[in-house]
Design an enzyme around this catalytic site. Structure first.
Site, mmCIF file in Angstrom:
data_model
loop_
_atom_site.group_PDB
_atom_site.id
_atom_site.type_symbol
_atom_site.label_atom_id
_atom_site.label_comp_id
_atom_site.label_asym_id
_atom_site.label_seq_id
_atom_site.Cartn_x
_atom_site.Cartn_y
_atom_site.Cartn_z
ATOM 1 N N ASP A 126 0.820 -1.210 0.000
ATOM 2 C CA ASP A 126 0.000 0.000 0.000
ATOM 3 C C ASP A 126 0.863 1.273 0.000
ATOM 4 O O ASP A 126 2.104 1.192 -0.059
ATOM 5 C CB ASP A 126 -0.910 -0.056 1.248
ATOM 6 C CG ASP A 126 -2.299 0.495 0.984
ATOM 7 O OD1 ASP A 126 -2.464 1.313 0.075
ATOM 8 O OD2 ASP A 126 -3.228 0.102 1.729
ATOM 9 N N ASP A 183 -10.097 3.528 -3.412
ATOM 10 C CA ASP A 183 -10.795 2.371 -2.841
ATOM 11 C C ASP A 183 -12.228 2.237 -3.349
ATOM 12 O O ASP A 183 -12.970 3.219 -3.421
ATOM 13 C CB ASP A 183 -10.836 2.488 -1.312
ATOM 14 C CG ASP A 183 -9.463 2.296 -0.706
ATOM 15 O OD1 ASP A 183 -8.459 2.390 -1.450
ATOM 16 O OD2 ASP A 183 -9.390 2.071 0.514
#
Ligand code: GLA
Length: 388
Positions: A126, A183
């Site tokens: 990430d 997201d």
């Protein structure tokens, strides 16, 4: 390592967020095996963020949370492997993960060695809390190198949400898949916006470096960590799965596979849609039309700009897939004139069409095949060339 098809698996984040545990991971793997997901191709079981303690140990290593994972990570990996799956974990290129746990900036080689020792086969990486003075591409290159230095085959799933137009360079620094979007949330606007935002970039996606438009929300129906806004219905989930398969994106499940509704379970295991996603040529679809949808009713007609999409994907063995999408809230027709994909009337050939939803034979068509769709609906057809 052989990542020649879009990776398929399950990831804990969309439904479970920080509520993860040894029991959840192992019971999920068991359910994926019993309910047919493994046979359908879903081979990675991936733990996302929030698996460790808040601080590294005195020796500089990340410590698995002893309450969530009392047996440690190796035992979980062993169980997941014994069920026939590959095992995935998560870290982050910054100094802390998005959830505020220790991350791998300047610890890349230590952490990669720990992942390898635990039996990790897949690392999601990430991008939260990344130092402004640091260089993103270089740090992804560093983690790729650290994974290689372990000597273990570990799929590198980069996730910088498309920062610095990641689709242009992530493959070159070693990522086997690269998240190119923010997201996903479990609603129609979110997933359709994500897919549309990457349509033009899929020509750079292919074997050993796949554009990743995030984990699926199919089957969540508003329950879980990424529920926001109006939850999707069956029709919308079909559209989500159809988009991911037509684009050839990684298929990472985000729902609770232990308790899926029959519709969602059948959709996620639909062999015709998965075959489109996993086709060996890994071609991105041709964008045949991206334009308006016209809705007609007793009040007349109305145009919805940028609401229609027709995709044509060339598969191996002279097969094709046609995807029709209606992003408008109302019904309308989405067209496909075969000449726009290279098959004019004069060719003497038509397309023998099969509906990917249920395998129904739609016969041979020459020249065109338009489809009437409800709002948010889509349709995917498999086509074979046939002399007419
Ligand atoms: C970011 C990622 C998500 C998920 C969370 C975990 O937001 O994009 O996919 O991994 O972090 O905190």
């Amino acid at each position: 390592m052989n990542v020649s098809r879009p990776p398929m698996g399950w990831n804990s984040w969309n439904t479970f967020g920080s509520s993860i545990s040894d029991e959840l991971i192992v019971s999920t793997a068991r359910a994926m095996k019993e309910k047919g997901y493994l046979d359908a191709g879903y081979e990675y079981v991936v733990i996302d963020d929030c698996w460790s303690l808040r601080e590294r140990g005195a020796d500089g290593h990340i410590v698995p949370d002893p309450v969530k994972f009392p047996r440690g990570m190796k035992a979980v990996a062993d169980d997941v492997h014994a069920l026939g799956f590959k095992f995935g974990m998560y870290s982050c290129a910054g100094v802390q993960t998005c959830g505020g746990y220790p991350a791998s900036y300047d610890h890349e080689f230590t952490d990669a060695a720990d992942f390898a020792a635990w039996g990790v086969d897949y690392l999601k990486y990430d991008f939260c809390n990344f130092p402004a003075a640091a260089d993103g591409p270089n740090r992804y290159a560093t983690m790729s190198m650290a994974l290689k230095a372990t000597g273990r085959d570990i799929l590198f799933a980069a996730c910088n949400w498309g920062t610095d137009e990641s689709w242009k360079w992530m493959k070159s620094v070693g990522a086997h898949m690269y998240r190119s979007t923010g997201d996903i949330a479990d609603n129609f606007q979110s997933f359709s916006g994500i897919a549309k935002s990457q349509l033009e970039n899929f020509c750079m996606s292919g074997p050993y470096g796949f554009n990743d438009i995030d984990m699926l929300t199919v089957g969540m129906y508003g329950k879980g960590n990424v529920s926001l806004g109006k939850a999707c219905d069956d029709r919308e989930y079909y559209t989500q799965f159809a988009l991911w398969c037509m684009l050839g994106a990684p298929l990472m499940l985000g729902g609770d596979v232990r308790n899926m509704r029959p519709f969602a379970e059948a959709l996620l295991q639909n062999p015709r849609l998965i075959r489109i996603d996993q086709d060996e040529e890994c071609r991105p679809p041709q964008i045949v039309y991206r334009g308006r949808v016209v809705h007609t009713d007793e009040n007349g007609w109305k145009e919805y700009p940028d609401a229609g999409l027709t995709l044509f994907k060339r598969l191996s063995d002279n097969e094709f897939a046609v995807g029709y999408f209606n992003f408008a809230d109302v019904s309308g027709e989405v067209p496909f004139i075969f000449a726009d994909a290279g098959l004019p009337y004069q060719s003497g050939f038509g397309l023998h069409l099969t509906d990917a939803a249920d395998g129904r034979d739609l016969g041979v068509h020459r020249d065109y095949f338009h489809t009437k769709l409800e709002g948010h609906e889509s349709r995917v057809l498999i086509a074979r060339l046939e002399r007419v």
